[in-house]
Design a protein around this motif. Structure first.
Motif, short mmCIF file in Angstrom:
data_model
loop_
_atom_site.label_atom_id
_atom_site.label_comp_id
_atom_site.label_asym_id
_atom_site.label_seq_id
_atom_site.Cartn_x
_atom_site.Cartn_y
_atom_site.Cartn_z
N UNK A 141 46.98 29.66 41.50
CA UNK A 141 46.66 29.98 40.40
C UNK A 141 45.78 31.62 40.83
N UNK A 142 44.71 32.27 40.50
CA UNK A 142 44.66 33.58 40.80
C UNK A 142 44.79 33.91 41.59
N UNK A 143 44.89 35.64 42.04
CA UNK A 143 44.82 36.34 43.18
C UNK A 143 44.60 37.82 43.15
N UNK B 266 40.51 42.82 37.80
CA UNK B 266 42.12 41.98 37.31
C UNK B 266 42.67 41.19 38.43
N UNK B 267 43.43 39.76 37.95
CA UNK B 267 43.92 38.89 38.10
C UNK B 267 45.85 38.62 38.61
N UNK B 268 46.48 38.60 39.10
CA UNK B 268 48.04 38.02 39.39
C UNK B 268 46.97 36.21 39.13
N UNK B 269 48.48 35.96 38.52
CA UNK B 269 48.28 34.73 37.94
C UNK B 269 49.71 33.85 38.07
N UNK B 270 49.40 32.43 38.75
CA UNK B 270 50.71 31.76 38.87
C UNK B 270 49.51 30.71 39.07
N UNK B 271 51.16 29.44 37.74
CA UNK B 271 50.70 28.28 37.95
C UNK B 271 50.08 27.64 38.98
N UNK B 272 51.04 27.56 39.69
CA UNK B 272 50.60 26.35 41.30
C UNK B 272 50.03 27.05 42.37
N UNK C 232 58.33 41.79 33.44
CA UNK C 232 59.53 41.31 33.21
C UNK C 232 60.42 40.82 34.28
N UNK C 233 59.74 39.86 35.29
CA UNK C 233 59.95 39.46 36.20
C UNK C 233 59.42 37.87 35.66
N UNK C 234 58.50 37.46 35.34
CA UNK C 234 57.47 37.16 34.65
C UNK C 234 56.29 36.86 35.02
N UNK C 235 56.02 37.08 35.94
CA UNK C 235 54.58 37.43 36.77
C UNK C 235 53.30 37.39 35.77
N UNK C 236 52.37 36.31 36.05
CA UNK C 236 51.41 37.34 35.08
C UNK C 236 50.20 37.72 35.82
N UNK C 237 49.14 38.46 35.04
CA UNK C 237 48.03 39.44 35.02
C UNK C 237 47.43 39.03 34.23
N UNK D 267 37.44 31.40 40.31
CA UNK D 267 36.47 32.91 40.21
C UNK D 267 37.44 33.29 41.39
N UNK D 268 36.91 34.48 42.06
CA UNK D 268 37.26 35.28 42.62
C UNK D 268 37.50 34.64 43.98
N UNK D 269 36.41 33.82 44.45
CA UNK D 269 36.52 33.29 45.88
C UNK D 269 37.49 32.37 45.89
N UNK D 270 38.47 32.14 44.69
CA UNK D 270 39.26 31.03 44.84
C UNK D 270 38.68 29.41 44.14
N UNK D 271 37.25 29.49 43.82
CA UNK D 271 36.19 27.81 43.77
C UNK D 271 35.99 28.09 42.00
N UNK D 272 35.77 27.19 41.26
CA UNK D 272 35.89 26.77 40.19
C UNK D 272 34.26 28.37 39.69
N UNK D 273 33.68 27.86 40.74
CA UNK D 273 32.37 29.43 40.19
C UNK D 273 32.34 28.92 38.49
N UNK D 274 30.99 30.09 38.09
CA UNK D 274 30.11 30.01 36.64
C UNK D 274 31.89 30.70 36.20
N UNK D 275 31.01 29.64 34.85
CA UNK D 275 31.61 30.10 34.07
C UNK D 275 32.41 31.93 33.80
#
Length: 296
Positions: A135-137, A127-133, A113-118, A93-101
């Motif tokens: 997570x979301x920001x 809307x958040x940016x995402x990285x496999x290592x 284009x550089x492979x970054x995911x949102x 979730x937004x705070x970095x915790x698993x949180x509610x579904x």
């Protein structure tokens, strides 16, 4: 090769098929379609797909808060032969915790284009940016998101040629009210652009092509008759979307609950629209991967 990845069936249909189209739309060909019948525990609920250049890898997003990467093999005609899906990576979730579904209800995906995911979310509107290592920001959350309807907000997400993120809600609030097209330039969000609402179809997926045109996947649900799908394309002018045209409109029941859209070109330069369906984790709905040729 992904650890714990599962080879997901299955041979794509190689037979070109004519979709049911309104008189204003062009005749389109089906490149292939398949049902994904096995894979990670969180394979269901697929709400978005992003195809990497060349069409040999994909990223899926589940509305249960998970990202899955996949490797694709194709036959000589370019149709999908097999899809090998990696393990599901759960989102926070937004705070970095698993949180509610609801806080992890991810609905849209866009790849820079550089492979970054949102990712876009419709429970906790953001809307958040995402990285496999890592997570979301979360990106800045504007006040304009506060009034969005629960479970009907940021369904679609795309990156434009200007590098800005574009998103819009599933519902506009009234049949005669256009959909707001929000865009984030890296500093601030703006809401002065709109997508005209046309009938009972609702937005569920979006993408841009390599020349800057905006594609919108929409659906209409008619109970026992099933889902109809539509793709509209818009040029982007200085004042926003313009010159919209319908490229595809299927009859109800032709496909399942198509929610995700990715636009890319194959080696021959043809525009391909890849779509994925959300099975709502129901045994009555298949998870489908559908690819069609689109006019240039």
């Amino acid at each position: 090769m992904y650890a714990r990845s599962v080879l997901v069936a299955l041979r794509a249909s190689l037979t070109a098929a004519i979709l049911a189209l309104p008189a204003s739309a062009q005749t389109l060909e089906l490149l292939g379609s398949m049902s994904l019948r096995a894979g990670p525990d969180m394979l269901g609920g697929l709400s978005a797909v992003e195809v990497a250049p060349g069409g040999l890898s994909m990223v899926f997003v589940s509305d249960r808060g998970a990202v899955m990467r996949a490797v694709v093999s194709r036959d000589a005609e370019g149709a999908i032969d097999t899809v090998q899906i990696g393990p599901a990576i759960e989102l926070t979730g937004r705070g970095g915790n698993r949180g509610p579904w609801a806080a992890r209800d991810s609905e849209g995906i866009a790849m820079a284009p550089d492979g970054r995911l949102f990712l876009s979310f419709e429970g906790d509107h953001r809307v958040a940016s995402y990285n496999d290592q890592t997570g979301t920001e979360a990106l800045p959350v504007p006040e304009m998101f506060a009034g969005l309807q629960p479970n009907s907000s940021l369904e679609a997400l795309a990156i434009g040629p200007d590098g800005a993120l574009y998103t819009l809600p599933e519902r506009s609030g009234a049949m005669d009210r256009p959909f707001p097209l929000y865009r984030f330039d890296g500093v601030q969000w703006r809401d002065d652009w709109q997508i005209p609402r046309d009938g009972e179809f609702l937005p569920v997926g979006a993408d841009f092509d390599d020349v800057g045109r905006f594609y919108l996947l929409e659906r209409n649900f008619a109970g026992l008759f099933g889902f109809a799908s539509r793709i509209r394309r818009f040029d982007i002018g200085p004042n926003g979307p313009e010159q919209g045209e319908t490229l595809m409109q299927t009859r109800h029941g032709r496909f399942s609950n198509l929610e995700g859209l990715s636009i890319w070109r194959d080696a021959a330069g043809r525009i391909i629209g890849t779509m994925v369906s959300d099975d709502n984790f129901s045994p009555l709905l298949p998870t489908q991967l559908v690819e069609i040729y689109l006019p240039d």
